[in-house]
Design a protein around this motif. Structure first.
Motif, mmCIF file in Angstrom:
data_model
loop_
_atom_site.group_PDB
_atom_site.id
_atom_site.type_symbol
_atom_site.label_atom_id
_atom_site.label_comp_id
_atom_site.label_asym_id
_atom_site.label_seq_id
_atom_site.Cartn_x
_atom_site.Cartn_y
_atom_site.Cartn_z
ATOM 1 N N ARG A 1 40.553 32.665 -39.150
ATOM 2 C CA ARG A 1 40.937 31.356 -39.655
ATOM 3 C C ARG A 1 40.094 30.288 -38.965
ATOM 4 O O ARG A 1 39.883 30.329 -37.765
ATOM 5 N N HIS A 2 39.619 29.334 -39.735
ATOM 6 C CA HIS A 2 38.821 28.242 -39.175
ATOM 7 C C HIS A 2 39.738 27.206 -38.539
ATOM 8 O O HIS A 2 40.844 26.966 -39.016
ATOM 9 N N ALA A 3 39.267 26.564 -37.482
ATOM 10 C CA ALA A 3 40.043 25.531 -36.802
ATOM 11 C C ALA A 3 40.170 24.297 -37.697
ATOM 12 O O ALA A 3 39.233 23.921 -38.395
ATOM 13 N N THR A 4 41.350 23.688 -37.663
ATOM 14 C CA THR A 4 41.618 22.489 -38.452
ATOM 15 C C THR A 4 41.941 21.316 -37.532
ATOM 16 O O THR A 4 42.147 21.490 -36.328
ATOM 17 N N ILE A 5 42.036 20.141 -38.120
ATOM 18 C CA ILE A 5 42.440 18.951 -37.374
ATOM 19 C C ILE A 5 43.852 19.139 -36.825
ATOM 20 O O ILE A 5 44.153 18.725 -35.700
ATOM 21 N N LEU B 1 37.075 21.978 -39.173
ATOM 22 C CA LEU B 1 35.981 21.429 -38.388
ATOM 23 C C LEU B 1 34.623 21.723 -39.019
ATOM 24 O O LEU B 1 33.726 20.885 -38.977
ATOM 25 N N ASP B 2 34.459 22.885 -39.617
ATOM 26 C CA ASP B 2 33.169 23.186 -40.240
ATOM 27 C C ASP B 2 32.913 22.303 -41.465
ATOM 28 O O ASP B 2 31.767 22.015 -41.803
ATOM 29 N N ALA B 3 33.964 21.817 -42.116
ATOM 30 C CA ALA B 3 33.789 20.884 -43.237
ATOM 31 C C ALA B 3 33.292 19.538 -42.729
ATOM 32 O O ALA B 3 32.491 18.866 -43.394
ATOM 33 N N ILE B 4 33.725 19.154 -41.538
ATOM 34 C CA ILE B 4 33.255 17.900 -40.938
ATOM 35 C C ILE B 4 31.766 18.019 -40.620
ATOM 36 O O ILE B 4 31.000 17.088 -40.862
ATOM 37 N N GLU B 5 31.348 19.178 -40.115
ATOM 38 C CA GLU B 5 29.921 19.390 -39.810
ATOM 39 C C GLU B 5 29.060 19.206 -41.049
ATOM 40 O O GLU B 5 27.981 18.634 -40.983
ATOM 41 N N ARG B 6 29.546 19.689 -42.174
ATOM 42 C CA ARG B 6 28.768 19.581 -43.419
ATOM 43 C C ARG B 6 28.666 18.137 -43.905
ATOM 44 O O ARG B 6 27.754 17.797 -44.644
ATOM 45 N N ARG B 7 29.605 17.279 -43.513
ATOM 46 C CA ARG B 7 29.624 15.895 -43.995
ATOM 47 C C ARG B 7 28.924 14.910 -43.062
ATOM 48 O O ARG B 7 28.626 13.799 -43.471
#
Length: 84
Positions: free
Chosen positions: A5-9, A48-54
């Motif tokens: 599971r990916h880390a979330t806010i 967190l990986d979605a934030i990296e992409r943005r």
């Protein structure tokens, strides 16, 4: 086998984290720029990986950044006396 599971806010908030550290990862021309991103206005389910992409480096314009939780300002939780 379950997928990791990916880390979330929400995971960050649960640990008492209030900011993320954002580092420019511009490969060979690494510009060493970094900044802090407050998580107060971000939704709990954001990964967190979605934030990296943005994100984009505001110094060199590169889109490749690394995002990590800022563990610096953590204080012990009253119930357990520890950090987790």
């Amino acid at each position: 086998m379950t997928r990791p599971r990916h880390a979330t806010i929400a995971d960050c908030r649960r640990l008492g984290i209030t900011h993320l550290l954002v580092y420019c990862a511009n490969g060979a021309a690494y510009c060493h720029h970094r900044g802090k991103l407050p998580i107060a206005v971000l939704p709990d389910d954001l990964m967190l990986d979605a934030i990296e992409r943005r994100c984009r480096c505001t110094k060199c314009g590169q889109k490749r950044v690394e995002v990590r939780p800022d563990y610096g300002p953590l204080t012990p939780k009253p119930s357990g006396g520890g950090y987790c």
